[in-house]
Design a protein around this motif. Structure first.
Motif, short mmCIF file in Angstrom:
data_model
loop_
_atom_site.label_atom_id
_atom_site.label_comp_id
_atom_site.label_asym_id
_atom_site.label_seq_id
_atom_site.Cartn_x
_atom_site.Cartn_y
_atom_site.Cartn_z
N TRP A 65 13.29 -21.27 33.97
CA TRP A 65 14.18 -20.39 34.72
C TRP A 65 13.41 -19.29 35.43
O TRP A 65 12.40 -18.78 34.92
CB TRP A 65 15.21 -19.76 33.79
CG TRP A 65 16.26 -20.73 33.32
CD1 TRP A 65 16.29 -22.08 33.53
CD2 TRP A 65 17.42 -20.42 32.54
NE1 TRP A 65 17.39 -22.62 32.93
CE2 TRP A 65 18.10 -21.64 32.32
CE3 TRP A 65 17.93 -19.24 32.01
CZ2 TRP A 65 19.29 -21.70 31.59
CZ3 TRP A 65 19.10 -19.30 31.28
CH2 TRP A 65 19.78 -20.52 31.08
N THR A 66 13.91 -18.91 36.58
CA THR A 66 13.31 -17.81 37.33
C THR A 66 13.71 -16.48 36.71
O THR A 66 14.62 -16.40 35.87
CB THR A 66 13.79 -17.83 38.79
OG1 THR A 66 15.21 -17.57 38.81
CG2 THR A 66 13.50 -19.17 39.45
N ALA A 67 13.03 -15.43 37.14
CA ALA A 67 13.38 -14.08 36.68
C ALA A 67 14.83 -13.77 37.03
O ALA A 67 15.56 -13.19 36.21
CB ALA A 67 12.44 -13.06 37.31
N ALA A 68 15.25 -14.15 38.23
CA ALA A 68 16.62 -13.89 38.65
C ALA A 68 17.62 -14.60 37.73
O ALA A 68 18.66 -14.04 37.37
CB ALA A 68 16.82 -14.34 40.09
N GLU A 69 17.31 -15.83 37.34
CA GLU A 69 18.21 -16.57 36.46
C GLU A 69 18.29 -15.93 35.08
O GLU A 69 19.36 -15.87 34.47
CB GLU A 69 17.74 -18.02 36.35
CG GLU A 69 17.99 -18.84 37.62
CD GLU A 69 17.38 -20.23 37.54
OE1 GLU A 69 18.06 -21.19 37.94
OE2 GLU A 69 16.21 -20.34 37.09
N LEU A 70 17.16 -15.45 34.58
CA LEU A 70 17.17 -14.78 33.28
C LEU A 70 17.99 -13.50 33.32
O LEU A 70 18.76 -13.21 32.40
CB LEU A 70 15.73 -14.47 32.85
CG LEU A 70 14.87 -15.68 32.46
CD1 LEU A 70 13.42 -15.25 32.29
CD2 LEU A 70 15.39 -16.34 31.19
N ILE A 71 17.84 -12.73 34.40
CA ILE A 71 18.59 -11.49 34.55
C ILE A 71 20.09 -11.78 34.63
O ILE A 71 20.91 -11.11 33.98
CB ILE A 71 18.11 -10.73 35.80
CG1 ILE A 71 16.70 -10.16 35.55
CG2 ILE A 71 19.08 -9.61 36.17
CD1 ILE A 71 16.03 -9.61 36.78
N GLU A 72 20.46 -12.79 35.42
CA GLU A 72 21.87 -13.16 35.54
C GLU A 72 22.43 -13.62 34.19
O GLU A 72 23.58 -13.34 33.84
CB GLU A 72 22.03 -14.26 36.59
CG GLU A 72 21.80 -13.78 38.01
CD GLU A 72 21.75 -14.93 39.01
OE1 GLU A 72 22.07 -16.07 38.61
OE2 GLU A 72 21.40 -14.69 40.17
N THR A 73 21.60 -14.32 33.42
CA THR A 73 22.04 -14.79 32.11
C THR A 73 22.33 -13.63 31.17
O THR A 73 23.34 -13.62 30.46
CB THR A 73 20.98 -15.71 31.49
OG1 THR A 73 20.78 -16.84 32.36
CG2 THR A 73 21.43 -16.22 30.11
N VAL A 74 21.45 -12.64 31.15
CA VAL A 74 21.69 -11.45 30.32
C VAL A 74 22.99 -10.78 30.74
O VAL A 74 23.80 -10.38 29.89
CB VAL A 74 20.50 -10.47 30.42
CG1 VAL A 74 20.84 -9.16 29.72
CG2 VAL A 74 19.25 -11.08 29.82
N ASP A 75 23.20 -10.66 32.04
CA ASP A 75 24.44 -10.04 32.52
C ASP A 75 25.67 -10.82 32.08
O ASP A 75 26.68 -10.24 31.66
CB ASP A 75 24.41 -9.94 34.05
CG ASP A 75 23.40 -8.92 34.56
OD1 ASP A 75 23.00 -8.04 33.77
OD2 ASP A 75 23.02 -9.01 35.74
N GLU A 76 25.59 -12.15 32.14
CA GLU A 76 26.73 -12.98 31.75
C GLU A 76 26.96 -12.92 30.24
O GLU A 76 28.10 -12.91 29.78
CB GLU A 76 26.51 -14.42 32.21
CG GLU A 76 26.57 -14.59 33.72
CD GLU A 76 26.39 -16.03 34.16
OE1 GLU A 76 26.53 -16.94 33.31
OE2 GLU A 76 26.11 -16.25 35.34
N LEU A 77 25.89 -12.87 29.48
CA LEU A 77 26.02 -12.79 28.02
C LEU A 77 26.66 -11.46 27.60
O LEU A 77 27.54 -11.43 26.74
CB LEU A 77 24.66 -12.95 27.36
CG LEU A 77 24.05 -14.36 27.41
CD1 LEU A 77 22.60 -14.31 26.96
CD2 LEU A 77 24.84 -15.34 26.56
N THR A 78 26.23 -10.38 28.21
CA THR A 78 26.80 -9.08 27.86
C THR A 78 28.25 -8.98 28.33
O THR A 78 29.10 -8.40 27.66
CB THR A 78 25.97 -7.92 28.43
OG1 THR A 78 25.81 -8.10 29.85
CG2 THR A 78 24.60 -7.87 27.79
N ALA A 79 28.54 -9.58 29.48
CA ALA A 79 29.92 -9.60 29.97
C ALA A 79 30.82 -10.40 29.03
O ALA A 79 32.03 -10.13 28.93
CB ALA A 79 29.98 -10.19 31.38
N ALA A 80 30.23 -11.36 28.32
CA ALA A 80 30.98 -12.18 27.37
C ALA A 80 31.12 -11.48 26.02
O ALA A 80 31.70 -12.05 25.08
CB ALA A 80 30.29 -13.53 27.19
#
Length: 213
Positions: A43-58
Motif C-alpha cells: 500500500w502507498t502512504a496515501a492508502e495507509l493514511i486513508e485506512t487510519v482515517d476510516e478505522l478511526t471513523a469506524a
C-alpha cells in the motif's frame, strides 16, 4: 508502560484483503483486541493514511493502532505505535525521531532480541513459535526458545506464528505478555467468532495464572 499491565491480543492484517474488508473486519473485532497492526507492504502512504482515517471513523481508537514499518505515517496520524522488522529503519533512530511512538520490533532469535532491546524497543514480536501457513516451510522456534527469550529479555514479548486458541495456555505459561494472530482471525470464515475464541482463551489462562485482567 500500558502494554505491560496485562496479557495482550495483537491482530495483524494479512496483506490479502482490500481496505474495505480490512476496515469492516476491524470494526467488528476491535472490542476484543488490544492492538491492530496495519501490515500492508504494497500500500502507498496515501492508502495507509486513508485506512487510519476510516478505522478511526469506524470507532477504533488511535491507541489500538500500529502501522508496520512506516514510522512517519504512524507519527503523523498519532497512532499508538510502529512495528519494525529487519528491513526497517533502526529502532534507535525511530525512537530518537519519533519519541511519542511505542516501537515494536519483530525478532526471530535471541541475538535479534538482544539487539532490539539494546536499541530501545518497547516490545518484541517473537516467532514463529509454531509452523504457520504465512511462512510455509519454516519450522517453528518452539515453546522452549520462547521461554528462553522471555527469561532473558527485559521487554514485553508477544508470541506469534501458528498460535491457535488451544495453544494459548502453553504460550502464557512461558511468561509471554501476549499473542499476535494474522490469518487465524482476518482470514477466518467468522472473524468475530475467531477473535472471541482467542479472547476467551487469553482471559481464562490469565485468571488461572492469578493475574489481573
Amino acid at each position: 508502560m500500558e502494554i505491560e499491565n496485562r496479557r495482550r491480543l495483537h491482530v495483524i492484517s494479512t496483506g490479502q484483503q482490500s481496505r474495505e474488508v480490512l476496515v469492516e473486519i476491524s470494526k467488528t473485532i476491535h472490542p476484543y483486541i488490544d492492538m491492530l497492526h496495519i501490515r500492508e507492504k504494497t500500500w502507498t502512504a496515501a492508502e495507509l493514511i486513508e485506512t487510519v482515517d476510516e478505522l478511526t471513523a469506524a470507532g477504533i481508537p488511535l491507541r489500538k493502532l500500529c502501522i508496520n514499518d512506516r514510522a512517519d505515517i504512524a507519527w503523523m496520524k498519532h497512532v499508538r505505535g510502529v512495528q519494525l522488522s529487519h528491513h526497517s529503519a533502526p529502532v534507535a533512530l525511530v525512537k530518537e525521531r519519533f519519541p511519542t511512538l511505542k516501537v515494536g520490533s519483530s525478532v526471530h532469535s535471541m541475538q535479534e532480541a538482544l539487539w532490539a532491546c539494546d536499541e530501545g524497543a518497547d516490545f518484541l514480536l517473537y516467532g514463529n513459535i509454531y509452523e504457520t501457513t504465512s511462512k510455509p516451510g519454516k519450522q517453528g522456534t518452539g515453546i522452549v526458545n520462547l521461554e528462553d527469550i522471555v527469561l532473558n529479555i527485559p521487554l514485553p514479548i508477544i508470541a506469534i506464528g501458528g498460535i491457535t486458541p488451544g495453544r494459548v495456555e502453553d504460550i502464557l505459561r512461558t511468561g509471554a505478555k501476549g499473542i499476535a494472530v494474522l490469518s487465524g482471525i482476518f482470514l477466518s470464515e467468522d472473524p468475530l467468532e475467531a477473535v472471541r475464541a482467542y479472547y476467551m482463551a487469553i482471559h481464562k489462562e490469565v485468571k488461572q495464572l492469578g493475574e489481573t485482567i
